[in-house]
Write a protein that holds these residues in place. Structure first.
Motif: not given
Ligand code: AN7
Length: 344
Positions: A184-187, A304-306, A275-277, A53-55, A77-82
């Motif tokens: 919203a960190g990436n945007i 395409l972030t992940g 890519v993931e959803p 992922s982009f992280k 804290a994370s939804t998984g990729n971080t």
């Molecule tokens: C694939 O990993 O927040 O808007 O904790 O995994 O910068 O949060 C992941 C976010 C888009 C959204 N696409 O980016 C986490 C987490 C994928 C992501 C986003 C995430 P942000």
């Protein structure tokens, strides 16, 4: 390619004595997908980063800085990729990592990664927003532990490099950039990145999942639901900068429902790009935007972030497996029948 920090060191403005901890992040492919009328659609394949992922772009900088500042551990804290990325870079830098995840809401492959890299996994009740609040409070009182969520400015600086790469490759800023928006960190990073590198910016299309779309609704949400678990976030920490990015670029936020996300995921996958959803949401958003109004002529980039293998639940449901005895003649009969069906 040099490691990310070396490639863009001048732009990142990190102290010259910072040692980069790298596992080969950045320099991701920008693939020409299709041309629609006057618009060339490009896909930035961030899922090809080392942890998928982009992280990783932000994490190499955040962890290198944490090490430089003598942190004793990192936390997120994370939804998984971080979590997966923090675990990998902390491992590289020889630091313990604590990853705090909403219980039962993270795609298993992401937990597998965090565990493999030796992170301490902590499950909390509630959603991502609760996890982030708890982690921020902990890091605020304990200076020995570095917070590596995107509220850490070094994460954002690192993620700016994706914008630099796009400009380097296309020879200028694209007309439009679509990306998924969760915390919203990436945007915010792309907006800052394009501005810093060129003083210009593309029109931003910030795509959220319906059911977790606080920036579209313009109100924070306590309850969130979407198939795209990576962006199941109701209180984006960088909401203000995301709003500025959209406003100043004359862009928009829009949301896409689960059906549109899965259909976009499938279309991309059938075209070779898995890519993931959460990432497919960006493409679904572009398709929706195209129906709303004419797309600008010129270059359009979908981030395409992940990677697809990050979340295998749905694609497994698409699979149909045909069993057959292992004789060449029966195999050929089976293949011929399947081919006829496919061509029908
Ligand atoms: C694939 O990993 O927040 O808007 O904790 O995994 O910068 O949060 C992941 C976010 C888009 C959204 N696409 O980016 C986490 C987490 C994928 C992501 C986003 C995430 P942000």
């Amino acid at each position: 390619m040099p490691v990310l920090i070396e490639r863009y060191r001048r732009w990142l403005e990190i102290p010259s004595d910072v040692v980069p901890y790298s596992i080969g992040e950045g320099s991701t492919p920008l693939v020409h997908w299709q041309t629609w009328g006057q618009s060339r659609v490009w896909l930035k394949l961030e899922g090809t980063n080392p942890t998928g992922s982009f992280k990783d772009r932000g994490m190499t900088v955040a962890v290198s800085m944490a090490r430089h500042q003598n942190a004793k551990a990192v936390i997120c804290a994370s939804t998984g990729n971080t979590a997966a990325s923090a675990a990998a870079y902390a491992g590289r830098a020889g630091l313990p990592a604590f990853v705090v995840m909403p219980e039962g809401q993270v795609a298993p492959p992401k937990m597998v990664q965090a565990a493999a890299h030796g992170a301490q996994l902590i499950a909390v009740q509630g959603n991502f927003d609760h996890a982030l609040t708890a982690v921020r409070q902990t890091a605020a009182t304990e200076s020995w532990i570095a917070l590596v969520n995107s509220v850490n400015p070094w994460r954002i600086r690192g993620q700016e490099t994706a914008a630099y790469e796009i400009v380097d490759e296309l020879g200028g800023v694209p007309q439009l950039l679509a990306l998924p928006v969760g915390n919203a960190g990436n945007i915010s990073a792309y907006f800052q990145g394009f501005r810093r590198y060129t003083r210009q910016s593309p029109e931003f299309l910030g795509v959220q999942a319906q059911g977790a779309d606080p920036l579209v609704q313009n109100r924070f949400m306590d309850e969130v639901a979407t198939i795209a678990s990576a962006i199941r976030i109701g209180h984006p920490a960088s909401a203000d900068t995301a709003r500025i990015a959209v406003k100043e670029s004359h862009g928009q936020f829009l949301s896409v429902d689960d059906t549109a996300i899965l259909s976009a995921q499938r279309e991309l996958a059938r075209g070779g790009i898995f890519v993931e959803p959460a990432s497919a949401a960006a493409y679904a958003g572009l398709l929706k935007r195209q129906n709303l109004s004419v797309l600008p002529a010129g270059d359009i980039v979908v981030v395409l972030t992940g990677a697809g293998l990050k979340d295998t639940d749905t694609p497994l449901r698409w699979a149909s497996i045909t069993a057959t005895p292992s004789h060449a003649s029966t195999l050929l009969t089976t293949i011929t029948t399947m081919l006829d069906e496919a061509l029908d």
